[in-house]
Design an enzyme around this catalytic site. Structure first.
Site, PDB file in Angstrom:
ATOM      1  N   CYS A   1       0.819  -1.215   0.000  1.00 29.42           N
ATOM      2  CA  CYS A   1       0.000   0.000   0.000  1.00 29.42           C
ATOM      3  C   CYS A   1       0.851   1.262   0.000  1.00 29.42           C
ATOM      4  CB  CYS A   1      -0.921   0.039   1.219  1.00 29.42           C
ATOM      5  SG  CYS A   1      -1.965  -1.409   1.369  1.00 29.42           S
TER       6      CYS A   1
ATOM      7  N   ASP B   1      -5.582 -11.788   0.604  1.00 27.24           N
ATOM      8  CA  ASP B   1      -6.389 -11.335  -0.530  1.00 27.24           C
ATOM      9  C   ASP B   1      -6.946 -12.464  -1.387  1.00 27.24           C
ATOM     10  OD1 ASP B   1      -5.731  -8.851   0.368  1.00 27.24           O
ATOM     11  OD2 ASP B   1      -4.545  -8.257  -1.374  1.00 27.24           O
TER      12      ASP B   1
ATOM     13  N   LYS C   1     -23.672  17.981   5.115  1.00 21.31           N
ATOM     14  CA  LYS C   1     -22.428  18.745   4.972  1.00 21.31           C
ATOM     15  C   LYS C   1     -22.268  19.557   6.240  1.00 21.31           C
ATOM     16  CE  LYS C   1     -20.303  22.420   2.253  1.00 21.31           C
ATOM     17  NZ  LYS C   1     -20.521  23.424   1.179  1.00 21.31           N
TER      18      LYS C   1
END
Lengths: 474, 474
Positions: free
Chosen positions: A69, A309, A387
């Site tokens: 990553c 994975d 928001k």
């Protein structure tokens, strides 16, 4: 990527274990196929639990235990060594921890009846290795869409460390001024930022319309805005016709609506589980073709585990199998598999699908289900999108935070959360993630005593404001 | 601060309500004593629920609905208007929301049998106001320790907005080069940073040894380090003998071990609930002398509610009453009281004691119980303290994160968390806070699917690493 063993060819060899004192006391052969997060976590933990287990790791590349990553952030800085991402070298596992590391060894077949793994060593010789317990931790491989020209030089992928080295070398060797990224997922967006940091102009293209289509539009629009502010070309909904070389050098990615010239193409349309080895051995597969495992990481064969994975997981919200290849799960599943191999009963409740990424100045985070996923799983979803501000009223440095929550009308449960903002999203997502593990209702979550101080948020945390809004719709 | 009504003196007046059309339809008189977070939240919500309720707010200062927590950050910037912190003006509540705002009105006594509040208006006249439902939201008042010289000019406190204005004016009017802060709590530390930002040298002093004594030493040492790095004098364990004026002007704070000259003293040793009005009316008090309320914010009198810093709460970990004056609880309790006044059954589960503050470049956060509090509450606490990194392996910009977790050996429950670091603490604390609400075990919490991306943390979130360590001790 994990081919079956050829019927004829190389001479088959027995892997020899050095005859040491400890060797004589080996209680069990634990073989691990794949030496990244899940595999090395399992190998280390098993050896720590029971030093008399012989742990052998077969890794087909030359790299083990690295932070995949971290590659976009490494690539962003020309003079940073890609090997900085290696967390622990194979020699350390071998010498300090007594794990038998077999780099360049490709596992090609599993014979569950004979309890053996067969494969090829770096010299191409076949080998056959016995196991008492086997862990398949073969990870995932990048998907190459069937596009003419996908195999041209300058068309790259980014999955393992060797891919990263090649990509970085390509940038060093070629005067890359323009790149096209095929795909718009996490890796695509992170690489978009990394390339931009190196002064490379980037276009992103994909066939499906919608940038981050899983995300609530009010939130994904913020990501699109920030990409456009950084002059990234965003070509979603463009079916790619092909990649072809240009006469002057470089490549061109052609689609119905756009023809994108570039010096490099990065294919980042997603990954698929490396489950061929398991499938060929007759093991059951789950969603997305990942290896089906139970909470103890057992495959359908009691002596074979799978983690990382390549394997599936249970989703804590739906209780159903899902396949979400993420780093924390890989590490945790490796540990749990080692526990169970060593007779320690460890069961993983599952994953909430929590993910976060940074794209330029935005933090983007999610956990749990989207509204669509919730409906597909049989829930009756209601959503609220708000928001608000990242800091208290009148506090300097405020920026907008957008929150989207999903709840279930029938049960009142919280089902998922999404957040986008310049600050305060990456770690905040962990609160609803924990709530999902606890099967909390939106009402109960809305009563959470979340932290407040003016530099870090409004009195009513954005998540609470969103939960209060969602409550009105349940 | 809320004196009882004098037996003789001013003429008593009836508060007159303007005779409007809506006035004729008043269904109920809801009187709110105190117009800050809890009081105005309740007033607004009640009026929203039931426009035909007459809501009257008695506020003894001229300020309502402001961000008291924002004062240190406002004071840090000389040219910022203190009134920026006002969230909504009294005139807006009056004119837009139809709430009768009585500023400068001091409630002096409650007559529960007559259902009346008695007090004094700004002209000193007494008044008597009937109520059907009453909310006491009188907040808390700063504690003045009994120190000779505590009433000298230049000895200031910071609780309400008027205190903030005075303090800011003092800084503007006097050439303050040096300040002494008595106390080392959140406000003291935030003001220390605010004064330092204005170029004021700061010494902090208090009688008890230990900076933030509730905090695990590995964590509080980090706070001490950062204070010392900013050249703040930290004199904990110094009993203060007195404050006296210096001949050349200014003050000196004398203790056995140190004599601290300064131009200004800030007293920030904590607050006490303004519960005198309630106590005089015969209402039951709880921990810390706060007004005892149930989950619906009822006091011991069914028509009188209390909310905000003057009232207690149930702790979600212990289930016991506690008094922790914090802003989110005040707002939430105001809302819940209004719900119940309007016949909507709302019960608050309680608080986890989540708090966060910034001190220079550090984020300091806590939730739940300390080890000592856990032992006092009858738990059998075990703790784990870890140091890890704020970002992934090899990611630029890494800084240390310290995590301290408390769990119960008997039940395996998570009981509390503390964090200190330059980044990634303020919002991360919300994950264990939610876990405390859910009564999660450390084992279950350790399985949480927390977010990971290299810029935001290691693969194993610091909280998970700490939970894994704590599990070994349970």
């Amino acid at each position: 990527m994990y081919d079956t063993l050829p019927a004829t060819g190389y001479a088959q060899i027995e892997i020899e274990h050095p005859e040491t004192e400890s060797n004589k006391e080996v209680s069990m052969d634990f073989v691990v196929v794949g030496g990244d997060a899940a595999g090395m976590s399992a190998a280390s933990r098993a050896k720590r639990h029971q030093p008399d287990i012989r742990v052998t790791v077969l890794e087909m590349t030359r790299d083990v235990s690295y932070s995949a990553c971290g590659m976009p952030y490494n690539i962003a800085v020309p003079d940073r060594d890609m090997d900085d991402l290696v967390v622990r070298r194979a020699s350390v596992f071998q010498e300090k921890q007594g794990i038998e590391m077999r780099l360049g060894h490709q596992a090609c077949a599993i014979d569950p009846r004979a309890h053996r793994v067969e494969g090829r060593d770096p010299e191409g010789r076949t080998f056959s290795l016995p196991y008492d317990a086997l862990l398949i931790a073969t990870g995932a491989a990048p998907i190459f869409p069937k596009i003419p020209g996908i195999d041209l030089p300058g068309v790259l992928v980014l999955k393992n460390l060797e891919d990263g080295r090649k990509l970085k070398q390509y940038l060093a060797d070629h005067h890359v001024q323009k790149a096209v990224i095929i795909g718009m997922g996490y890796i695509a967006l992170e690489m978009c930022e990394a390339l931009a940091a190196r002064g490379v102009a980037v276009d992103m293209i994909k066939p499906r319309p919608g940038l981050l289509p899983w995300m609530a539009p009010d939130l994904s629009d913020r990501v699109r805005e920030v990409l456009e502010a950084h002059e990234i070309g965003v070509y979603d909904g463009h079916a790619i016709e092909g990649i072809s070389p240009r006469e002057k050098g470089g490549l061109v990615v052609a689609s119905a609506g756009a023809s994108l010239a570039c010096d490099m193409v990065l294919v980042a349309v997603g990954v698929a589980p490396n489950s061929g080895l398991a499938a060929d051995a007759g093991l059951q597969l789950g969603p997305g073709g990942a290896i089906a495992v139970d909470q103890a990481l057992h495959t359908s064969n009691p002596d074979i585990y799978a983690a990382g994975d390549c394997a599936d997981a249970f989703h804590v919200v739906t209780g159903e199998r899902t396949w979400l290849p993420l780093a924390l799960r890989a590490n945790r599943a490796g540990w749990a598999a080692a526990d169970n191999v060593c007779g320690i009963d460890t069961r993983l409740p599952g994953i909430a699908g929590t993910a976060v990424f940074k794209v330029f100045e935005l933090e983007v985070a999610r956990t749990g289900l989207t509204s669509q996923e919730a409906a597909e799983a049989g829930f009756s979803p209601a959503t609220a999108t708000i928001k608000t501000r990242s800091r208290a009223h009148a506090h300097a440095g405020n920026s907008p935070i957008h929150v989207h929550l999903v709840g279930d009308r029938a049960s009142g449960r919280l089902l998922g959360a999404q957040m986008v903002g310049r600050e305060g999203c990456a770690h905040r997502i962990n609160a609803p993630a924990v709530a999902l593990h606890a099967h909390m209702s939106v009402a109960d979550f809305s009563q959470s005593d979340l932290a407040y101080a003016p530099p870090f948020g409004p009195v009513w945390d954005p998540l609470l404001t969103a939960a209060n809004q969602l409550l009105k719709k349940l």
